[in-house]
Design an enzyme around this catalytic site. Structure first.
Site, PDB file in Angstrom:
ATOM      1  N   HIS A   1      -7.620   1.907   1.527  1.00  0.00           N
ATOM      2  CA  HIS A   1      -7.627   1.552   2.955  1.00  0.00           C
ATOM      3  C   HIS A   1      -8.458   2.559   3.769  1.00  0.00           C
ATOM      4  O   HIS A   1      -7.973   3.174   4.722  1.00  0.00           O
ATOM      5  CB  HIS A   1      -6.194   1.471   3.515  1.00  0.00           C
ATOM      6  CG  HIS A   1      -6.088   0.544   4.707  1.00  0.00           C
ATOM      7  ND1 HIS A   1      -5.042  -0.324   4.878  1.00  0.00           N
ATOM      8  CD2 HIS A   1      -6.893   0.363   5.780  1.00  0.00           C
ATOM      9  CE1 HIS A   1      -5.209  -1.009   6.009  1.00  0.00           C
ATOM     10  NE2 HIS A   1      -6.329  -0.595   6.577  1.00  0.00           N
TER      11      HIS A   1
ATOM     12  N   GLU B   1       0.838  -1.208   0.000  1.00  0.00           N
ATOM     13  CA  GLU B   1       0.000   0.000   0.000  1.00  0.00           C
ATOM     14  C   GLU B   1       0.865   1.247   0.000  1.00  0.00           C
ATOM     15  O   GLU B   1       1.757   1.368   0.843  1.00  0.00           O
ATOM     16  CB  GLU B   1      -0.913  -0.010   1.232  1.00  0.00           C
ATOM     17  CG  GLU B   1      -1.933  -1.137   1.161  1.00  0.00           C
ATOM     18  CD  GLU B   1      -2.931  -1.165   2.315  1.00  0.00           C
ATOM     19  OE1 GLU B   1      -2.883  -0.260   3.182  1.00  0.00           O
ATOM     20  OE2 GLU B   1      -3.758  -2.078   2.357  1.00  0.00           O
TER      21      GLU B   1
END
Ligand SMILES: NC(=O)c1ccc[n+]([C@@H]2O[C@H](COP(=O)([O-])OP(=O)(O)OC[C@H]3O[C@@H](n4cnc5c(N)ncnc54)[C@H](O)[C@@H]3O)[C@@H](O)[C@H]2O)c1
Length: 307
Positions: free
Chosen positions: A282, A263
């Site tokens: 997220h 990420e």
């Protein structure tokens, strides 16, 4: 005076509570590793969220550290073993953001079944693609939802989908069957659940034992063809390359992903280019309510621990 370092962005209620308890607080989000190590030296408490990895090296730079508090649910960004070896307590806030994550799961399911994102993008660009997009819609009602992990988030998802008239299967080796049936769901073995679920949603922690749970083999031979996968838990649970292949060839109908192996994911991650995928960065816990809940919960626990 007891000193706390808050090294990520957090609701102001968190530093306010520490100050009201008589602690000195430094709020310094986004520090480079070297400056972070310098800032944590001399602190008794460290507050993190998702971005900062609490490694043995970071803890070794913190000679007075007694407690690390994660304002969030999972502990995979913290070396818990190394903390234990150094006598440092690790606290987190399970359940405080469950409502937020569960509502995102529902949002991703509905976005996928009705192709909301491509429909919006086309119309916003001036294209009335009614004919093309109306071929894709399907309903949640009457379908089977498989929940792997039945903690705070999994239970909230089960409660929310009740109004959609879905059958719910649950696999969670640590939850008694009676608790599952009391929630209106049916306990299931993992293999049976994966083969039966029209919608599969993951709500278990990432550990060495659960990494790659949804492997290439599971994706191509274990899941029901045409299933939709929702992952708002952790990226490492799913083989992303295999998932992208299965979605591209239509073996799976869709995927809603809030979390990624890396990420942010690389720009060339094939999952980002598929029309039957909806991705969010997220954002599971990112609601006004849950930001306050986790900030208040971690400050309260750390104050109690340090006092
Ligand atoms: N996207 C986000 O922003 C976000 C926010 C909160 C939580 N999460 C993730 O979601 C996960 C679930 O959150 P939660 O609050 O429900 O956690 P929780 O601890 O309340 O529940 C996790 C459940 O998973 C079960 N479990 C553990 N190993 C399992 C296995 N091998 N198979 C099936 N079940 C297993 C546990 O028994 C437990 O009931 C967290 O671990 C975290 O990684 C993501």
């Amino acid at each position: 005076m007891t000193k706390i370092l808050i090294c990520e962005k957090i609701d102001p209620i968190c530093p306010e509570m520490f100050r009201a308890a008589g602690f000195e607080v430094e709020v310094s989000p986004g520090l480079e590793p070297e400056r972070l190590r310098a800032a944590v030296a001399g602190c008794e408490g460290l507050v993190v969220r998702s971005a900062v990895r609490v490694t043995a090296e970071l803890m070794d730079a913190a000679d007075r550290l007694k407690v690390v508090g994660r304002a969030g649910a999972g502990l995979d960004t913290i070396d818990v073993e190394a903390a234990r070896a150094r006598g440092i307590t690790v606290l987190n806030t399970p359940g405080q953001n469950a409502g937020a994550v569960a509502e995102l799961v529902l949002g991703l399911m509905l976005a996928l079944t009705r192709r909301l994102v491509p429909a919006h993008v086309a119309l916003a660009a001036g294209r009335w693609e009614k004919n093309r997009l109306s071929g894709f819609g399907f309903e949640l009602g009457g379908k089977t939802l498989g929940l792997v992990g039945f903690g705070a988030v999994g239970r909230r998802v089960a409660a929310l989908v009740r109004g959609f008239d879905m059958e719910i299967l649950v696999h969670d080796p640590l939850v008694a069957d009676g608790e599952v049936t009391a929630a209106g769901a049916r306990p299931s073995g993992l293999t049976e659940l994966l083969a039966a679920a029209d919608f599969l949603s993951l709500h278990l922690p990432l550990t060495s034992g659960t990494r790659n749970l949804i492997s290439r083999e599971v994706i191509f031979s274990g899941l029901k063809p045409g299933a939709v996968l929702i992952n708002c838990a952790r990226g490492g649970l799913v083989d992303e390359a295999a998932l992208a292949e299965a979605l591209a060839e239509g073996r799976l109908a869709g995927a809603g992903l809030d979390v990624f192996e890396k990420e942010p994911p690389s720009a060339d991650n094939p999952l980002l280019a598929l029309e039957n995928v909806v991705v969010t960065p997220h954002l599971g816990a990112s609601t006004a309510e849950s930001q306050v809940n986790v900030a208040r919960s971690i400050a309260g626990q750390m104050i109690e621990h340090l006092k």
